[in-house]
Design a protein around this motif. Structure first.
Motif, PDB file in Angstrom:
ATOM      1  N   TYR A  16       0.852  -1.189   0.000  1.00  0.00           N
ATOM      2  CA  TYR A  16       0.000   0.000   0.000  1.00  0.00           C
ATOM      3  C   TYR A  16       0.881   1.230   0.000  1.00  0.00           C
ATOM      4  O   TYR A  16       2.109   1.142   0.125  1.00  0.00           O
ATOM      5  CB  TYR A  16      -0.975  -0.015   1.182  1.00  0.00           C
ATOM      6  N   PHE A  60      -0.377  -1.597  -9.921  1.00  0.00           N
ATOM      7  CA  PHE A  60      -1.647  -1.639  -9.203  1.00  0.00           C
ATOM      8  C   PHE A  60      -2.744  -0.810  -9.864  1.00  0.00           C
ATOM      9  O   PHE A  60      -3.702  -0.396  -9.202  1.00  0.00           O
ATOM     10  CB  PHE A  60      -1.433  -1.196  -7.754  1.00  0.00           C
ATOM     11  N   ARG A  63      -6.571  -1.679  -9.268  1.00  0.00           N
ATOM     12  CA  ARG A  63      -7.188  -1.540  -7.949  1.00  0.00           C
ATOM     13  C   ARG A  63      -8.253  -0.448  -7.943  1.00  0.00           C
ATOM     14  O   ARG A  63      -8.081   0.595  -8.565  1.00  0.00           O
ATOM     15  CB  ARG A  63      -6.147  -1.143  -6.899  1.00  0.00           C
ATOM     16  N   LYS A  64      -9.333  -0.684  -7.211  1.00  0.00           N
ATOM     17  CA  LYS A  64     -10.344   0.362  -7.029  1.00  0.00           C
ATOM     18  C   LYS A  64      -9.755   1.517  -6.236  1.00  0.00           C
ATOM     19  O   LYS A  64     -10.003   2.673  -6.537  1.00  0.00           O
ATOM     20  CB  LYS A  64     -11.572  -0.185  -6.310  1.00  0.00           C
ATOM     21  N   GLY A  68      -4.341   1.400  -1.882  1.00  0.00           N
ATOM     22  CA  GLY A  68      -4.462   0.208  -1.060  1.00  0.00           C
ATOM     23  C   GLY A  68      -4.630   0.560   0.405  1.00  0.00           C
ATOM     24  O   GLY A  68      -4.838   1.720   0.764  1.00  0.00           O
TER      25      GLY A  68
END
Length: 82
Positions: A16, A60, A63-64, A68
């Motif tokens: 993240y 990434f 990713r929504k 993260g």
């Protein structure tokens, strides 16, 4: 020379991003018959740079939430990479 983000993230359970760092979590479950079991996170805080951010966003992009989030743990240790 700056280390590749792929090399830095090797072995990660979770990754993240915070304002200043890309964080690699390596999660370990410690089982103990006499005491409580524990979830331990071995965290590597990698200083964000433009190049590292670019690679992070490529890795990434699906990713929504691109940044993260941290997985919870009962204990952690940290190391920093500049």
């Amino acid at each position: 020379m700056e280390k590749s983000i792929n090399d830095l993230l090797e072995g990660a359970t979770n990754v993240y991003r915070t304002r200043d760092y890309i964080v690699k979590q390596e999660i370990e479950v410690l089982v103990n018959r006499h005491d409580n079991n524990a979830v331990v996170s071995h965290d590597t805080f990698i200083r964000r740079t433009k190049l590292r951010d670019r690679f992070y966003e490529i890795l990434f992009c699906a990713r929504k939430n691109i940044d993260g989030k941290r997985l919870p743990s009962t204990m952690y240790d940290r190391k920093y990479v500049v």
